[in-house]
Design a protein around this motif. Structure first.
Motif, mmCIF file in Angstrom:
data_model
loop_
_atom_site.group_PDB
_atom_site.id
_atom_site.type_symbol
_atom_site.label_atom_id
_atom_site.label_comp_id
_atom_site.label_asym_id
_atom_site.label_seq_id
_atom_site.Cartn_x
_atom_site.Cartn_y
_atom_site.Cartn_z
ATOM 1 N N TYR A 128 0.715 -1.072 0.048
ATOM 2 C CA TYR A 128 -0.156 0.038 0.009
ATOM 3 C C TYR A 128 0.867 1.177 -0.047
ATOM 4 O O TYR A 128 0.597 2.273 -0.499
ATOM 5 N N ASN A 137 -1.015 -10.587 -8.261
ATOM 6 C CA ASN A 137 -1.826 -9.196 -9.002
ATOM 7 C C ASN A 137 -1.263 -8.270 -10.001
ATOM 8 O O ASN A 137 0.039 -8.138 -10.104
ATOM 9 N N THR A 195 -7.879 -5.531 -10.455
ATOM 10 C CA THR A 195 -9.106 -4.911 -9.864
ATOM 11 C C THR A 195 -10.027 -4.388 -10.754
ATOM 12 O O THR A 195 -9.526 -4.284 -11.890
ATOM 13 N N ASP A 237 -10.464 -8.603 -8.990
ATOM 14 C CA ASP A 237 -10.023 -8.398 -7.449
ATOM 15 C C ASP A 237 -10.914 -7.145 -6.866
ATOM 16 O O ASP A 237 -11.452 -6.185 -7.584
ATOM 17 N N ASP A 238 -11.027 -6.945 -5.365
ATOM 18 C CA ASP A 238 -11.681 -6.149 -4.710
ATOM 19 C C ASP A 238 -12.981 -5.733 -5.490
ATOM 20 O O ASP A 238 -13.625 -4.474 -5.712
ATOM 21 N N THR A 271 -16.418 -2.495 -5.308
ATOM 22 C CA THR A 271 -16.171 -1.549 -4.865
ATOM 23 C C THR A 271 -15.941 -0.308 -6.013
ATOM 24 O O THR A 271 -16.017 0.762 -5.929
ATOM 25 N N LYS A 288 -13.426 -11.644 -6.601
ATOM 26 C CA LYS A 288 -13.144 -11.611 -5.281
ATOM 27 C C LYS A 288 -13.704 -10.655 -4.687
ATOM 28 O O LYS A 288 -13.639 -9.362 -5.068
ATOM 29 N N ASP A 302 -14.592 -7.506 -2.466
ATOM 30 C CA ASP A 302 -13.835 -6.587 -1.584
ATOM 31 C C ASP A 302 -14.090 -7.022 -0.135
ATOM 32 O O ASP A 302 -15.008 -7.060 0.355
ATOM 33 N N ARG A 303 -12.909 -6.762 0.596
ATOM 34 C CA ARG A 303 -13.012 -7.091 2.024
ATOM 35 C C ARG A 303 -13.649 -6.037 2.783
ATOM 36 O O ARG A 303 -14.408 -6.350 3.977
ATOM 37 N N SER A 304 -14.100 -4.839 2.072
ATOM 38 C CA SER A 304 -14.791 -3.693 2.972
ATOM 39 C C SER A 304 -16.007 -4.252 3.208
ATOM 40 O O SER A 304 -16.867 -3.959 4.114
ATOM 41 N N GLU A 333 -12.587 -11.992 0.453
ATOM 42 C CA GLU A 333 -11.331 -11.595 1.011
ATOM 43 C C GLU A 333 -11.517 -10.856 2.227
ATOM 44 O O GLU A 333 -12.530 -10.377 2.432
#
Ligand code: C2E
Ligand code: MG
Ligand code: MG
Length: 614
Positions: free
Chosen positions: A398, A443, A477, A505-506, A509, A526, A528-530, A562
C-alpha cells in the motif's frame, strides 16, 4: 677637349630631363589608369563604395548608394552621413573611422543606416586609407555591403529556435532560460516569482474526436486569450503600480501545456487570482466551424517562497500541483505549498529507493492461502509483495505500489515477481506435499496490463520454470480492468488462450457494469474485504454480497471472499453460498518456507505465526 668635356654632362642632363618628363607622363598615365580602374570598379560594384576625407566629408559615392539607400549622388551631397547612421551606432562608426585614420587599417564593422523611405538597412563595412605624398592619411575608402536580408534570415532562425511555430509564443527552450534567470534572481537578490503551469483538460480526447486541425485552432485561440488576459490582469497591474515592475510571460511548453512566469508576484492569493482569471479565459466558448466547443484547464502553481535547490525542482513542483488539480477533477488550480512540497520530496525519494530496492533484491513475496470454505482445503495462494527495507523493515505494498506504478518500475518488479512465483510453483509441485495441485494468483496493475511485455513476461516465466499455465492466475481490480475495456478484452483473451485464469479483485467497490462484466473473460470474482467487514453490521451490504454471489454463479464464475477475520463472517458467507475465501481468520500472508507446513496441517483459526507488513 674642353668642349667635349662640357658636352658630356650637358647631354646627360638632357637625357635625364627627358627621362623625367617620360616618367611624369608615365605616372600620370598610370594614375589616370588607376583612376579609371577605380571608376570602373566602383561604378559597377554591388557594394556601396564611398571616398571621404579625414573630416568625414563625402568626396565620392558609388551608384550602388542609389540602389541600396534610395538617394541620388546629388541628394547624398546634401545630407550628412553622420545623421543617416542609427543613433545607437553613430559613435561606434566614428570610433572605427578614427582608428582607421590613426592606424592606417580599418576593422570590419556592422551598423544601421536610414533608407530614403525611412526604413533601416544593415551594412557591413571595411575602411582602407589613402595616404598623401607626405605619407599622411588623406582619404578613406569605405566599402559597405548591404547585409539586411542576411541579418533578417539570421534573426528569423534565432526566433524560430526560441518560439513555438503554431502560436509564436516563446517555447520551452526560452522558458527554461528565463526560469533559470528568475530562479537565480530569487536566490541571489531575494526577488520572488511565481510559476503557473496550465494544462488543458482532456485535450487528447478533444484532438481525437475533433481532429488536430480543430485542436490547433483551439490552442492558437487559447494562446491569444491568455496573452490578452495577462496584459489586462489587474493583479499584475496593481503590482506594477506599486513600482515593482513585474513581468508576466506566457510560454508554450508543447502540446496542450502553457506556463506563465510571473516576476515579483509572491503572494499565493495573488497567484490564485491570476490563475482564476486564466481559467475564466479558457472557459469561454470556442467556435470550430460554427460549432460551439468548451474546454477547461487545470493549473499548478509553484511559488519561489518554497525552497528549491535547482530550477528543475520548481518545474517538478508545479507539475505535481498541476497533476493534483487534474486528479481532483480538473478545471482547478492547486498551489504547491510547503506541505505538498514535503510530500513531493518524500515521493521522489521513495521512487529513487524503489529503483535501488530492485537492484539490491530487497523485494520479498509472501503467500496468503485461499481456502475452500466448506472443506478448509487450501486451493491456492495469493502472492503478495513486500519490501524488506534495510532500515524500515517490511513495508506494505500500500505504501509503494502507487509510486512504483507511476514511475513504471512496477513493470520490472512484476516481471521479477512472475519469475519468482513460477519457480515457487515448480518447487511446490516437486515437493509434492499436497493432494491437489496448488495454484498461485498474482496481482497486476493498470500499467502492467497495458504493457505489451506482460504476455512475453508470462511466457518467459512459464517457459523458464516449465510450470503448467493452468496453475497460474492473475488478479486485477475492477478499476484496472475498466480503465481501458478494449485493451483489457484483448489481453484477457490472450491469457485465456495461454490457459491462465483471471480474477476480478476488490469486486463490489468499483464501477464495473454488468455488461462490462460479461465482456471480460474472467474466471472468478473476489469480493472486496470492505464488504465482508460491513456485511455483519449493515443489511444493505449483506444484500450486495448476496447479489454478487448469485450473479457470479449465474455467470458460472467462482466467488472468493477476501478479508475474512471472524468465524461469524465465515458462517454468513457459507450461508450465502460463497465457496472460497481468504483472510486473517485462516492465515496471514506467509513466507514461502512456511507454506508447506501450513498446507499439511489441519486448517483452523489463524495462528499467530503469520507475517504481515507495516
Ligand atoms: P489485494 O490484492 O486486495 O490483496 C489483499 C490484501 O489484503 C493484502 O494486503 C492482504 O495482506 C490483506 N489481507 C488479507 N487478509 C486480510 C484480512 O483478513 N483482513 C485485512 N484487513 N486485510 C487482509 P497487502 O499484501 O498489503 O496488499 C495490498 C494490496 O497491494 C493488494 O491488495 C494488491 O492490490 C497490491 N499488491 C500486493 N502485491 C502486489 C503485486 O505483486 N503486484 C501488484 N500489482 N499489486 C500488489
Ligand atoms: Mg489481490
Ligand atoms: Mg483485494
Amino acid at each position: 677637349m674642353l668642349l667635349q668635356w662640357f658636352w658630356v654632362p650637358l647631354g646627360a642632363l638632357a637625357v635625364l630631363a627627358l627621362y623625367q618628363q617620360v616618367r611624369i607622363y608615365q605616372i600620370h598615365r598610370e594614375s589616370k589608369k588607376k583612376e579609371e580602374l577605380f571608376q570602373i570598379v566602383t561604378e559597377n560594384a554591388a557594394d556601396m563604395i564611398a571616398l571621404v576625407d579625414v573630416k568625414g566629408r563625402r568626396l565620392y559615392n558609388s551608384p550602388a548608394y542609389k540602389r541600396i539607400l534610395g538617394y541620388s549622388a546629388a541628394e547624398l551631397g546634401e545630407t550628412s552621413a553622420f545623421e543617416q547612421i542609427h543613433p545607437d551606432d553613430r559613435f561606434r562608426v566614428l570610433d572605427a573611422a578614427r582608428e582607421a585614420r590613426e592606424t592606417g587599417t580599418g576593422k570590419r564593422l556592422e551598423y544601421r543606416i536610414k533608407h530614403k523611405d525611412g526604413s533601416w538597412r544593415v551594412l557591413e563595412s571595411v575602411a582602407s586609407t589613402i595616404r598623401d605624398a607626405k605619407g599622411e592619411v588623406a582619404k578613406l575608402v569605405i566599402v559597405n555591403r548591404d547585409i539586411t536580408e542576411r541579418k533578417r534570415a539570421e534573426e528569423q532562425l534565432q526566433h524560430n529556435l526560441f518560439h513555438d511555430p503554431l502560436t509564436n509564443l516563446p517555447n520551452r527552450r526560452l522558458f527554461l532560460d528565463r526560469l533559470q534567470s528568475s530562479f537565480a534572481r530569487a536566490r541571489d537578490a531575494g526577488r520572488p516569482y511565481t510559476l503557473l503551469l496550465v494544462n488543458v483538460d482532456h485535450f487528447k480526447v478533444f484532438n481525437e474526436t475533433m481532429g488536430t486541425v480543430a485542436g490547433d485552432h483551439v490552442l492558437l485561440e487559447l494562446s491569444r486569450r491568455l496573452a490578452t488576459r495577462l496584459r489586462q490582469d489587474e493583479t499584475i497591474a496593481r503590482r506594477e503600480s506599486s513600482g515593482a515592475s513585474p513581468e508576466a510571460v506566457l510560454f508554450r511548453l508543447g502540446g496542450d501545456e502553457f506556463t506563465i512566469l510571473l516576476d515579483v508576484v509572491d503572494d499565493p492569493s495573488d497567484a490564485l487570482r491570476v490563475a482564476k482569471s486564466i481559467q475564466a479565459a479558457v472557459a469561454e466558448p470556442f467556435f470550430v466551424e460554427t460549432r460551439e466547443m468548451r474546454v477547461s484547464a487545470s493549473i499548478g502553481i509553484a511559488l519561489s517562497t518554497v525552497t528549491h535547490e535547482r530550477p528543475e525542482d520548481v518545474l517538478k513542483d508545479v507539475d505535481v500541483a498541476m497533476r493534483r488539480a487534474k486528479a481532483l477533477g480538473g478545471s482547478r488550480c492547486e498551489v504547491l505549498d510547503e506541505a505538498m512540497h514535503t510530500r513531493a520530496v518524500g515521493r521522489l525519494r521513495l521512487e529513487a529507493d524503489l529503483r535501488t530496492a530492485l537492484t539490491e533484491r530487497q523485494f520479498r513475496v509472501f503467500y496468503q492461502p485461499v481456502v475452500e470454505l466448506a472443506s478448509r482445503r487450501v486451493v491456492s495462494f495469493e502472492a503478495l509483495l513486500r519490501w524488506e527495507h534495510p532500515s524500515q523493515g517490511l513495508i506494505s505494498p500500500y505504501r509503494f505500489i502507487e509510486a512504483a506504478e507511476d514511475t513504471g518500475i512496477l513493470v520490472s518488479i512484476g516481471h521479477w515477481l512472475l519469475l519468482q512465483t513460477c519457480r515457487q510453483l515448480r518447487d511446490w509441485a516437486a515437493a509434492n506435499f499436497s493432494a491437489q495441485p496448488i495454484h498461485i494468483t498474482v496481482n497486476v496493475s493498470a500499467r502492467q496490463l497495458a504493457d505489451a511485455r506482460l504476455v512475453n513476461d508470462l511466457q518467459d516465466a512459464l517457459q523458464q520454470s516449465g510450470v503448467d499455465p493452468a496453475l497460474l492466475q492473475l488478479e486485477m481490480t475492477e478499476s484496472v480492468a475498466a480503465a481501458d475495456p478494449k485493451l483489457t478484452v484483448t489481453v484477457l483473451s490472450h491469457l485465456k488462450h495461454m490457459g491462465i485464469g483471471v480474477i476480478l479483485d476488490d469486486f463490489g467497490t468499483g464501477t464495473t457494469s454488468l455488461r462490462g462484466l460479461r465482456q471480460f473473460p474472467v474466471d472468478a470474482l473476489k469480493i472486496d474485504r470492505s464488504l465482508v467487514r460491513e456485511m455483519q453490521t449493515d443489511r444493505a451490504t449483506s444484500d450486495i454480497v448476496e447479489l454478487i454471489i448469485t450473479l457470479a454463479h449465474k455467470m458460472s464464475l467462482r466467488v472468493i471472499a477476501e478479508g475474512i477475520e471472524t468465524s461469524r463472517q465465515l458462517e454468513r458467507l457459507l450461508e450465502l453460498g460463497c465457496e472460497f475465501g481468504q483472510g486473517y481468520y485462516f492465515s496471514q500472508p506467509l513466507e514461502a518456507k512456511a507454506v508447506q507446513q501450513f498446507v499439511r496441517q489441519q486448517i483452523g483459526p489463524a495462528r499467530k505465526s503469520g507475517a504481515g507488513a507495516s
